[in-house]
Design an enzyme around this catalytic site. Sequence first.
Site, PDB file in Angstrom:
ATOM      1  N   TYR A  15       0.831  -1.217   0.000  1.00 55.49           N
ATOM      2  CA  TYR A  15       0.000   0.000   0.000  1.00 55.49           C
ATOM      3  C   TYR A  15       0.861   1.261   0.000  1.00 55.49           C
ATOM      4  O   TYR A  15       0.523   2.240   0.648  1.00 55.49           O
ATOM      5  CB  TYR A  15      -0.930  -0.003   1.217  1.00 55.49           C
ATOM      6  N   TYR A 143     -14.607  -4.730   2.865  1.00 56.14           N
ATOM      7  CA  TYR A 143     -13.201  -5.056   2.588  1.00 56.14           C
ATOM      8  C   TYR A 143     -12.916  -6.418   3.217  1.00 56.14           C
ATOM      9  O   TYR A 143     -13.092  -6.598   4.427  1.00 56.14           O
ATOM     10  CB  TYR A 143     -12.225  -4.017   3.162  1.00 56.14           C
ATOM     11  N   ASP A 249     -17.015 -12.257   8.565  1.00 56.20           N
ATOM     12  CA  ASP A 249     -15.585 -11.952   8.510  1.00 56.20           C
ATOM     13  C   ASP A 249     -15.253 -11.105   9.736  1.00 56.20           C
ATOM     14  O   ASP A 249     -15.477  -9.897   9.751  1.00 56.20           O
ATOM     15  CB  ASP A 249     -15.280 -11.214   7.204  1.00 56.20           C
ATOM     16  N   LYS A 278      -5.679 -11.522  12.417  1.00 57.49           N
ATOM     17  CA  LYS A 278      -5.222 -10.307  13.114  1.00 57.49           C
ATOM     18  C   LYS A 278      -4.965 -10.523  14.604  1.00 57.49           C
ATOM     19  O   LYS A 278      -3.946 -11.093  14.965  1.00 57.49           O
ATOM     20  CB  LYS A 278      -6.202  -9.167  12.866  1.00 57.49           C
TER      21      LYS A 278
HETATM   22  C1  LIG Z   1     -12.386  -7.512   7.681  1.00 55.75           C
HETATM   23  C2  LIG Z   1     -11.106  -7.938   7.064  1.00 55.75           C
HETATM   24  N1  LIG Z   1     -11.038  -9.103   6.416  1.00 55.75           N
HETATM   25  C3  LIG Z   1      -9.899  -9.549   5.873  1.00 55.75           C
HETATM   26  C4  LIG Z   1      -8.744  -8.799   5.944  1.00 55.75           C
HETATM   27  C5  LIG Z   1      -7.477  -9.307   5.311  1.00 55.75           C
HETATM   28  O1  LIG Z   1      -6.567  -9.694   6.290  1.00 55.75           O
HETATM   29  P1  LIG Z   1      -4.998  -9.831   5.944  1.00 55.75           P
HETATM   30  O2  LIG Z   1      -4.494  -8.435   5.764  1.00 55.75           O
HETATM   31  O3  LIG Z   1      -4.418 -10.520   7.109  1.00 55.75           O
HETATM   32  O4  LIG Z   1      -4.911 -10.632   4.695  1.00 55.75           O
HETATM   33  C6  LIG Z   1      -8.755  -7.585   6.607  1.00 55.75           C
HETATM   34  C7  LIG Z   1      -7.536  -6.760   6.684  1.00 55.75           C
HETATM   35  O5  LIG Z   1      -7.552  -5.616   7.021  1.00 55.75           O
HETATM   36  C8  LIG Z   1      -9.971  -7.129   7.189  1.00 55.75           C
HETATM   37  O6  LIG Z   1     -10.043  -5.964   7.824  1.00 55.75           O
END
Ligand SMILES: Cc1ncc(COP(=O)(O)O)c(C=O)c1O
Length: 433
Positions: A15, A143, A249, A278
């Site tokens: 990014y 996202y 998610d 995370k």
């Molecule tokens: C809600 C959500 N799902 C999936 C992801 C993707 O995770 P990663 O960056 O570990 O691939 C993120 C990353 O910010 C996220 O906020």
Amino acid sequence: MNLNQRDRAHVWHPYTQMLTQPPLLSIVRGQGVYLYTEDGRKILDGISSWWVNIHGHSHPKLNAALADQARELEHVIFAGCTHRPAVELAERLVEVMPPGLNRVFYSDNGSTAVEAAIKMAVQYWRNRGEPQRNGLITLHHAYHGDTVGAMSASEDSVFTRAFTPLLFPVARAQAPYCYQCPLGLKRATCGIDCIGDLERRLEENSERTAAVLIEPMLQGAGGMIVWPSEFLGGVRRLCDRYGVLLIADEVLTGFGRTGRMFACEHGQVTPDILCLSKALTAGYLPLGVTAATDAIYEAFLSTDRGQTFFHGHSYTANPLACAVAIASLELFRENQVLARVGRLEQHLRGGLEPLRSLPCVGDVRVIGGVGVVELAGDSGYLADIGTRLGAAFLERDLLLRPLGNIVYFMPPYAITDAETEWALAQIGDVLDS
Ligand SMILES: Cc1ncc(COP(=O)(O)O)c(C=O)c1O
């Protein structure tokens, strides 16, 4: 050469526009909520190092769990083998996840947790003899990650546009973005009417839909949008009514970020599939989990090997990551971490709500350990104001990464009241000026 100069010679950052990126912060040490730079600065990590760190940097208990595990077993293939950290973590997760999620599938990160969830949902229906149910309904402003499936499920945005030819089509329903209500209504008087769009899509297409995929309660990178909890309960009811799976998610929201262990708890919802990453390892190591109900799992049990879930990664269920995740869950119990997040939420509300009176502020949103200020005017991730504000905060030794015009503060839960007050004062001062 210092670290920055050596970095510039070979490293390509995520990014990051490498042509215009100002000198990077060379971080040599982390302790608690602070990052220490090569040139002697002490910077407060106001975004939990991309939303992963919760107990603070270099935590003694997590350090010990990692070192102990490294002496025992650093990694082993997870097909045909198992190990104590993976089993124990699965047991602990099943205890704390919304009831009914009994099966834990490991991967490497948030995007892979989502990829596995999408594939699991699609193959679930195929294994059950309904292969035509392979579509996905997601929400605007979503996202879900940067791999191709996760990007397909995400909002069409500057993050995904270069890759449009690679992405599979999904249906996108309205999200409850109350500040910019898609129906022009006011939350105080509306009946969560925006959920009608999802209902219409299910009505028309449920026979061809495998799952609805959501970020419950807090849509993160798409704008730090905080939901009314009624929307979440409504999504579950609609999925049940139309016989479609619900994938939550919780890569961002899992492990206390919204004030509950999992955001699904705000609507007393158990999804069919839950994605975690995370804060799962408290910011130490990459690890993903795609948890599922027994009903999903059982659809893959067959003497026909073609019904196997063919998905895996080299580092699946890495023992070091699992060991740290177990220790992190212990910290939740030992340190009453959720109560701490509750106090942080009150602090954020108290500090940010008054900013509504500033002419530049459009909206203030707070949930759990996340405080958001949406600025009026230029919007979007590339809005120049985001970069300028990020630089202004950094000058004051506060690390924030505004999403364009959306400024958010998401510190490790371990932040003290005094540190929170200091950070909120910096945010107030910078926005005021
Ligand atoms: C809600 C959500 N799902 C999936 C992801 C993707 O995770 P990663 O960056 O570990 O691939 C993120 C990353 O910010 C996220 O906020």
